[in-house]
Design a protein around this motif. Structure first.
Motif, PDB file in Angstrom:
ATOM      1  N   PHE A  32      34.010  36.481  45.724  1.00 40.64           N
ATOM      2  CA  PHE A  32      35.126  36.407  44.774  1.00 40.64           C
ATOM      3  C   PHE A  32      36.248  35.549  45.366  1.00 40.64           C
ATOM      4  N   LYS A  33      37.484  35.985  45.265  1.00 38.86           N
ATOM      5  CA  LYS A  33      38.590  35.096  45.634  1.00 38.86           C
ATOM      6  C   LYS A  33      38.597  34.733  47.114  1.00 38.86           C
ATOM      7  N   GLU A  34      37.881  35.506  47.932  1.00 38.05           N
ATOM      8  CA  GLU A  34      37.834  35.191  49.361  1.00 38.05           C
ATOM      9  C   GLU A  34      37.010  33.939  49.633  1.00 38.05           C
ATOM     10  N   MET A  35      36.272  33.467  48.599  1.00 37.52           N
ATOM     11  CA  MET A  35      35.385  32.319  48.784  1.00 37.52           C
ATOM     12  C   MET A  35      36.024  30.999  48.361  1.00 37.52           C
ATOM     13  N   ASP A  36      36.402  30.922  47.064  1.00 36.70           N
ATOM     14  CA  ASP A  36      36.921  29.657  46.543  1.00 36.70           C
ATOM     15  C   ASP A  36      37.579  29.910  45.194  1.00 36.70           C
ATOM     16  N   GLU A  37      38.003  28.842  44.522  1.00 36.59           N
ATOM     17  CA  GLU A  37      38.691  28.982  43.242  1.00 36.59           C
ATOM     18  C   GLU A  37      37.769  29.526  42.158  1.00 36.59           C
ATOM     19  N   ASP A  38      36.486  29.157  42.196  1.00 39.25           N
ATOM     20  CA  ASP A  38      35.544  29.717  41.226  1.00 39.25           C
ATOM     21  C   ASP A  38      35.420  31.232  41.413  1.00 39.25           C
ATOM     22  N   GLU A  56      36.830  36.864  39.833  1.00 42.87           N
ATOM     23  CA  GLU A  56      37.507  38.126  40.117  1.00 42.87           C
ATOM     24  C   GLU A  56      38.555  38.439  39.051  1.00 42.87           C
ATOM     25  N   THR A  57      39.286  37.420  38.614  1.00 38.88           N
ATOM     26  CA  THR A  57      40.292  37.624  37.567  1.00 38.88           C
ATOM     27  C   THR A  57      39.650  38.119  36.284  1.00 38.88           C
ATOM     28  N   ARG A  58      38.512  37.524  35.919  1.00 44.24           N
ATOM     29  CA  ARG A  58      37.816  37.947  34.696  1.00 44.24           C
ATOM     30  C   ARG A  58      37.321  39.389  34.816  1.00 44.24           C
ATOM     31  N   MET A  59      36.792  39.748  35.971  1.00 41.49           N
ATOM     32  CA  MET A  59      36.318  41.110  36.198  1.00 41.49           C
ATOM     33  C   MET A  59      37.458  42.119  36.044  1.00 41.49           C
ATOM     34  N   VAL A  60      38.619  41.792  36.634  1.00 44.61           N
ATOM     35  CA  VAL A  60      39.770  42.693  36.575  1.00 44.61           C
ATOM     36  C   VAL A  60      40.271  42.846  35.148  1.00 44.61           C
TER      37      VAL A  60
END
Length: 707
Positions: free
Chosen positions: A354-360, A365-369
């Motif tokens: 998720f956000k720990e990896m890259d912008e994708d 992660e934003t969509r999941m939240v």
């Protein structure tokens, strides 16, 4: 409350510092504007005037009164002395004119592109003790005040302390007394004391200035010269931004997760597996011990580890309270929608990517939240080891063996650390069990505050340990921690004390009050006890959790039957900040009435190797009658034939009922002293089996007495 009408208002082109691309551009005010702003809050500053010509410099100097100081005024020249832009001790009109020309010429040579706005002519303050007062905005904890020894060697001495705003009078006075240079303020070797009351009021005014000027990002007054009467700010830097500074939000009790979310009746593992190399295998294996209903979900199997498997969450016939997700990240948003339709309350997302990896990954992660919020689902993680509640046999992690149940909650920003503490639990036996173990991961939803809140309300939890790398909202953290530590201790290991990699600061204040120092001050203010090692964290948490009486100070009396331990106690106490007090004459006189004439008449009190129970009890009789003189009494015992360890332990137990002060046992000698150690533990008397660690632990415990 930044005064936009101040002379020499900064323009966009004057911008010289910003922490990152998301922060609004910041600007340093001219020295004159900084003085004007400080004066609005009665922070003392010298008389000054900005001039444009040599003749005007002479006129201004005459008006202010010789001697004067002259300095370049240029937004681009931050360190004026380096540019030859400062001349002191100017005493005549001729010297003022010459100084003007020299300063301007030197500044242009230093930076030909610099905008010269003039030269400031200032009253030359007389010599005095040079101090620094500063402030900065910490992204997690808000406004930070710095105070200490100032001048050109401020970073060399680093004799400073910090406080988080708001500060009360006691905070400010303790800050003054904290620095080593306070000896000079108080009066050193016959010198008259300096004006401490003036200093206190100036610090108070600086706090007022910083809190009410909502556009101020950072400032420092260096030096502030302190005299026997009064003082003066000789130089000031004030950094502002165009819009009010956004501070961390306050703790909102309405957002705390209800306890029943953590107590599911049924758990499903999405991505459960029969393959021992898969994460889904380890997670489901640990879930099998859960006494409620468990459901493996995998569309390629009919059965997982002997349990009927379902192709999707929707296919499960019964209700599902919690899910543990181990499938690839790109599948998680769709699964979260399915969880919403199924009525799931909590999702533990082990999956990384998720956000720990890259912008994708951040977008994923934003969509999941967003989906989870729409359905009221709370999320642990993602990118985490998971959640363990040993008293309920709920283990959503992939650790090799579940930890033992106990009374310590462990909340960590590192999954590897969680693996380690589970191992410690198993090696230490039932004395080191857990009520809650959490690997917080990315904290996209639930964060430190949520897990701390659970531990605070959980009847199984006596104490809380945090492994902290970064706290996002320090203000809310402090508010919650201050509330929790009234009833349950919090111990914290803060990673990142090294200054390596920190960006250069724009001012002395920024370089002196680093992130780690701010965390330490935040912990002090809200009662969190900092430690440096995992074993230390467990020892202190266990000791604090078992304390029947809080520690109220650092003053100690040591009673022992071993002279060597008395000598070592002095060394260890000094190392760990425990104050072994001098015994007043009337105490020594009373002890003389029943102790042998050759006792050491000092503290630590050495009762000698043949010490009887009567000697120990007699000393405690005297101490309990004079309990206002000490905060803790440490009884250090070793194996001997004169007095059985359980009889020594009983002395502490009996006297603990006679005083509100802390009584501590240190029984050094291994298994032969075990009867005494076990008896003290049974009666909740703090006991240690190693002398140095006694003082180390008490040093940590006394942190709570400094609030």
């Amino acid at each position: 409350m930044y005064n936009s009408d101040l002379r020499g208002k900064p323009r966009k082109r004057d911008t010289y510092w910003s922490t990152d691309m998301t922060v609004k551009a910041t600007t340093m005010l001219s020295e004159a504007d900084g003085y004007d702003l400080l004066r609005q809050f009665n922070v003392p500053a010298p008389a000054f005037e900005i001039v444009q010509t040599p003749d005007d410099a002479a006129k201004a100097a005459t008006k202010i009164g010789y001697p004067v100081v002259m300095k370049i005024v240029s937004p681009q020249i931050i360190h004026k002395s380096d540019a030859g832009g400062v001349i002191v001790g100017i005493k005549t009109d001729a010297e003022a004119k010459e100084a003007f020309n020299k300063i301007v010429t030197s500044a242009k040579a230093y930076d030909a592109s610099a905008e010269i706005k003039g030269v400031i002519v200032e009253e030359m303050a007389k010599s005095g003790l040079e101090l620094i007062i500063g402030g900065k905005i910490d992204p997690a904890f808000g406004r930070v005040l710095t105070f200490g020894l100032g001048g050109t060697l401020v970073e060399f001495y680093k004799d400073v302390g910090i406080r988080l705003l708001p500060c009360d009078d006691e905070d400010i006075r303790s800050l003054i007394h904290q620095i080593k240079a306070y000896t000079l303020i108080r009066g050193y070797r016959g010198q008259a004391p300096l004006d401490e009351e003036f200093l206190f009021q100036t610090l108070k005014n600086a706090c007022d200035f910083f809190e009410k000027n909502v556009n101020v990002v950072e400032f420092d007054i260096n030096p502030l010269r302190l005299y026997e009467k009064g003082g003066c700010a000789v130089d000031a830097r004030v950094i502002v931004q165009d819009e009010p500074v956004e501070l961390p939000a306050h703790y909102d009790p309405a957002k705390i997760v209800p306890l029943d979310y953590y107590k599911p009746r049924s758990v499903a593992v999405i991505g459960a597996s029969d393959d021992p190399t898969k994460m889904g295998y380890a997670v489901f294996r640990n879930i099998l011990q859960f006494p409620g209903k468990v459901y493996p979900v995998n569309n390629k199997r009919d059965e997982i580890q002997g349990v009927k498997c379902y192709p999707t969450l929707s296919d499960i016939p019964g209700h599902v309270d919690m899910v543990v997700i181990t499938v690839p990240a790109q599948l998680v948003p769709a699964i979260m929608s399915e969880c919403g339709l199924k009525g799931v309350k909590m999702a533990v997302v082990i999956t990384a990517g998720f956000k720990e990896m890259d912008e994708d990954g951040r977008a994923l992660e934003t969509r999941m939240v967003e989906i989870a919020k729409n359905y009221g689902i709370r999320i642990v993680g993602p990118n985490c080891l998971g959640l363990i509640l040993p008293p309920f046999k709920l283990d959503t992690t992939y650790v090799s063996t579940s930890p033992l149940p106990g009374d310590i909650a462990f909340i960590s920003q590192s999954g590897a650390i969680v693996n380690a503490v589970v191992g410690i639990s198993l090696s230490e036996g039932s004395e080191m069990g857990y009520s809650e173990v959490v690997s917080v991961g990315n904290q996209c939803d639930l964060d430190f505050l949520d897990y701390m809140s659970y531990a605070a309300r959980d009847p199984h939890t006596k104490s809380i340990i945090l492994y902290v790398e970064e706290i996002k909202n320090g203000v809310a953290f402090m508010e919650m921690a201050k509330e929790i530590t009234q009833t349950k201790p919090i111990v914290a290991i803060k990673a990142g004390s090294s200054k390596r990699g920190q960006a250069a600061a724009a001012s002395h204040t920024g370089s002196l009050s680093g992130s780690f120092d701010v965390y330490m001050e935040a912990f002090r203010k809200c009662g969190v006890v900092p430690v440096k090692t995992l074993p230390g964290a467990f020892q202190v948490a266990k000791a604090l959790g078992d304390l029947k009486k809080p520690l109220t100070g650092r003053r100690a009396v040591v009673i022992t039957n071993a002279g060597g331990f008395a000598v070592l106690s002095n060394d260890y106490a000094e190392t760990w900040g425990i104050e072994i007090i001098d015994l007043p004459k009337h105490i020594i006189d009373e002890l003389n009435t029943f102790l042998p004439p050759f006792w050491n008449k000092n503290n630590p009190i050495d009762l000698l190797g043949d010490a009887t129970e009567a000697r120990f009890r007699g000393v405690f009789d005297v101490l309990c009658k004079n309990e206002d003189l000490w905060d803790m009494a440490i009884l250090v015992n070793f194996p001997n034939k004169v007095l059985a360890p359980d009889r020594v332990a009983q002395i502490l137990i009996d006297n603990s009922k006679r005083t509100d002060n802390l009584l501590v046992g240190t029984f050094v000698g291994g298994d032969c002293l075990k009867p005494g150690v076990d008896l003290l533990k049974k009666n909740n008397i703090l006991v240690f089996e190693e002398l140095e660690f006694t003082y180390r632990a008490l040093g940590h415990l006394s942190w709570t007495a400094d609030r």
